[in-house]
Scaffold this active site. Structure first.
Site, short mmCIF file in Angstrom:
data_model
loop_
_atom_site.label_atom_id
_atom_site.label_comp_id
_atom_site.label_asym_id
_atom_site.label_seq_id
_atom_site.Cartn_x
_atom_site.Cartn_y
_atom_site.Cartn_z
CE LYS A 72 -3.65 -3.38 9.97
NZ LYS A 72 -4.09 -2.46 8.90
N GLY A 87 -18.92 0.42 9.51
CA GLY A 87 -18.09 1.00 10.55
C GLY A 87 -17.61 2.38 10.14
CB ALA A 88 -14.55 4.23 11.13
CB VAL A 89 -14.06 2.80 6.16
CG1 VAL A 89 -13.90 3.03 4.66
CG2 VAL A 89 -12.74 3.10 6.88
CG ASP A 124 -7.00 -1.84 11.03
OD1 ASP A 124 -6.82 -1.32 9.92
OD2 ASP A 124 -7.47 -2.98 11.16
CE LYS A 133 -3.32 -0.26 2.92
NZ LYS A 133 -4.29 -0.21 4.04
CB ALA A 167 -12.23 -5.33 3.71
P1 NAI Z 1 -14.79 -0.74 11.89
O1 NAI Z 1 -14.39 -1.68 12.95
O2 NAI Z 1 -15.11 0.67 12.24
O3 NAI Z 1 -16.04 -1.31 11.06
C1 NAI Z 1 -16.12 -2.63 10.60
C2 NAI Z 1 -17.60 -2.95 10.48
O4 NAI Z 1 -17.74 -4.21 9.84
C3 NAI Z 1 -18.32 -3.07 11.84
O5 NAI Z 1 -19.51 -2.31 11.81
C4 NAI Z 1 -18.61 -4.56 11.95
O6 NAI Z 1 -19.80 -4.85 12.69
C5 NAI Z 1 -18.75 -4.95 10.50
N1 NAI Z 1 -18.54 -6.36 10.21
C6 NAI Z 1 -17.55 -7.17 10.65
N2 NAI Z 1 -17.69 -8.40 10.12
C7 NAI Z 1 -18.77 -8.36 9.31
C8 NAI Z 1 -19.43 -9.30 8.48
N3 NAI Z 1 -18.99 -10.55 8.36
N4 NAI Z 1 -20.52 -8.90 7.78
C9 NAI Z 1 -20.98 -7.64 7.88
N5 NAI Z 1 -20.40 -6.70 8.67
C10 NAI Z 1 -19.32 -7.06 9.38
O7 NAI Z 1 -13.59 -0.78 10.81
P2 NAI Z 1 -13.19 0.33 9.73
O8 NAI Z 1 -12.18 1.25 10.32
O9 NAI Z 1 -14.43 0.88 9.11
O10 NAI Z 1 -12.41 -0.56 8.67
C11 NAI Z 1 -13.11 -1.43 7.78
C12 NAI Z 1 -12.09 -2.20 6.95
O11 NAI Z 1 -11.30 -1.29 6.20
C13 NAI Z 1 -11.10 -3.05 7.74
O12 NAI Z 1 -10.78 -4.21 7.03
C14 NAI Z 1 -9.87 -2.15 7.84
O13 NAI Z 1 -8.67 -2.88 8.02
C15 NAI Z 1 -9.91 -1.49 6.48
N6 NAI Z 1 -9.23 -0.21 6.43
C16 NAI Z 1 -9.58 0.77 7.30
C17 NAI Z 1 -8.92 1.99 7.24
C18 NAI Z 1 -9.31 3.12 8.16
O14 NAI Z 1 -8.84 4.23 7.90
N7 NAI Z 1 -10.12 2.90 9.19
C19 NAI Z 1 -7.88 2.25 6.26
C20 NAI Z 1 -7.66 1.16 5.34
C21 NAI Z 1 -8.31 -0.04 5.45
N1 PHE Z 2 -5.28 0.99 9.46
C1 PHE Z 2 -5.39 1.78 8.26
C2 PHE Z 2 -4.84 1.04 7.04
O1 PHE Z 2 -4.90 -0.16 6.99
C3 PHE Z 2 -4.89 3.20 8.46
C4 PHE Z 2 -3.44 3.35 8.85
C5 PHE Z 2 -2.50 3.59 7.90
C6 PHE Z 2 -3.05 3.31 10.20
C7 PHE Z 2 -1.14 3.77 8.25
C8 PHE Z 2 -1.72 3.47 10.54
C9 PHE Z 2 -0.78 3.72 9.58
O2 PHE Z 2 -4.44 1.61 6.06
#
Ligand code: NAI
Ligand code: PHE
Length: 358
Positions: free
Chosen positions: A80, A190-192, A120, A68, A267
């Site tokens: 990570k 979730g957040a994203v 994350d 990435k 994801a």
């Molecule tokens: P989060 O924890 O805020 O949200 C994840 C959501 O997915 C939760 O609402 C959860 O209930 C739901 N979930 C989990 N398993 C599920 C399933 N089997 N079916 C339906 N819903 C399900 O996580 P966030 O931060 O939104 O991240 C989402 C994905 O994006 C993760 O894989 C994370 O590693 C990836 N990601 C996140 C980044 C960020 O800036 N937060 C950056 C890059 C990637």
């Molecule tokens: N966890 C996120 C990702 O997978 C955001 C992140 C990037 C967190 C770089 C820390 C450092 O991209």
């Protein structure tokens, strides 16, 4: 006799594992590569079936961060951390959670800057504030404490940009990335995912959503989305599938029947098992446009590294995040030109950047 590795293709630099008897949590930090700079990647806190699964997840996720950072042109390596909790996060009380964060912070600090972390799944900016009490190597602190906040909004913007690029590549919508009238299914609110869903709805898409958390589904339904069962996510007909939950959604078997034209989401590691099942090839054969996750979701890394390491403004972060569309057009063009999968085309791009750095 060869030792069976936990992860078949792990070629990383370091992996530390620690158990804390007081909280019952296991802590894994995986540093995959520091070739482009100090390793960086978020802290994931959740329940795993075994410590081996936690190590496998951390190492795969760290490798994905290396790719990435390279594709995004950021001067950082890939790492990570995973905190394997003894009970779901919601069942961990405040005192125990604080102790867990303190142990994790001490582990991060011990690496002396080889690895920097951020939010994350299962961790937030408020948690980064707590880590900062012990270590300087925690990014994405809350705005209230002078940090840049989590990268989730930037990630969502980047993912939506990726959706638009992939939709154009698939010849859907207005052919120019417009998603009005397209049926978009977001997995994980979730957040994203919640923000991607908002952006898609604002752009006129027909929105379908799913989450394990009924309250999150209900909130989306109140804004007009149709809710589908989590079990039906790979069986529901849609134009665009947007995975924003945990990884491993698409293996070759799922890819053979996936009823959509585009897969583009946040994801990490959407292709199961480092794509050893060959899902990317199946998607390509079926004409399904796949936006490689480590390109589509790089907005969070651009935000974290841009704000904390490179001193960028929020506007600069936004401009750079929107360039994800251009990167994807290049990846799609390379895949077409060389007859390879988009996953391979993006990996090749990362490999060239890593080789240049060497
Ligand atoms: P989060 O924890 O805020 O949200 C994840 C959501 O997915 C939760 O609402 C959860 O209930 C739901 N979930 C989990 N398993 C599920 C399933 N089997 N079916 C339906 N819903 C399900 O996580 P966030 O931060 O939104 O991240 C989402 C994905 O994006 C993760 O894989 C994370 O590693 C990836 N990601 C996140 C980044 C960020 O800036 N937060 C950056 C890059 C990637
Ligand atoms: N966890 C996120 C990702 O997978 C955001 C992140 C990037 C967190 C770089 C820390 C450092 O991209």
């Amino acid at each position: 006799m060869d030792i069976q590795p936990v992860v078949p293709s792990w070629d990383g630099e370091l992996c530390s594992v620690r158990f804390d008897r007081e909280t019952g949590a296991w802590f894994v930090i995986a540093v995959h590569s520091t070739r482009l700079g100090p390793a960086s990647g978020g802290t994931r806190a959740m329940v795993y079936p075994s410590v081996g699964d936690a190590v496998a997840d951390a190492t795969r996720l760290a490798a994905a961060m290396t790719t990435k950072m390279a594709v995004a042109g950021l001067p950082m390596g890939g790492g990570k951390s995973v905190i394997a909790l003894p009970v779901p996060r919601a069942a961990v009380d405040g005192t125990r959670w604080r102790r867990i964060l303190q142990v994790h912070a001490a582990n991060v600090q011990q690496l002396g800057g080889t690895y920097t972390t951020g939010p994350d799944i299962g961790t937030s900016s408020a948690d980064m504030d707590v880590l900062r009490e012990t270590t300087a190597f925690a990014f994405g602190r809350s705005v209230a404490t002078g940090g840049p906040g989590s990268g989730a909004p930037a990630t969502a913007l980047g993912v939506f940009t990726a959706v638009r690029a992939a939709v154009a590549e698939a010849g859907l919508g207005d052919g120019n990335g417009g998603v009005a009238g397209l049926r978009i299914l977001v997995q994980g609110l979730g957040a994203v995912g919640a923000r991607v869903a908002e952006l898609a709805a604002e752009a006129g898409a027909e929105l379908l959503v799913t989450d394990l958390d009924p309250e999150r589904c209900a909130a989306a339904a109140a804004r007009g989305a149709r809710v589908v069962s989590p079990a039906d996510v790979t069986r529901t007909r849609c134009d665009v599938l947007v995975p924003c939950a945990t990884g491993g959604l698409v293996d070759a078997r799922v890819a053979r029947t996936l009823p959509c034209a585009v897969v583009a989401g946040a994801a990490n590691n959407q292709l199961a098992d480092g794509d050893r099942s060959g899902a990317a090839r199946v998607l390509t054969r079926r004409g399904i446009v796949y936006a490689p996750d480590f390109v589509a979701n790089s907005g969070g890394a651009i935000h974290i590294v841009g704000r904390e390491v490179l001193g960028w403004t929020e506007d600069q972060v936004t401009r750079r995040t929107l360039q994800i569309g251009r990167t994807l057009h290049r990846v799609f063009a390379d895949a077409r030109a060389y007859g390879i999968t988009t996953e391979q085309a993006a990996r090749d791009l990362a490999a060239r950047r890593l080789a240049d750095a060497a």
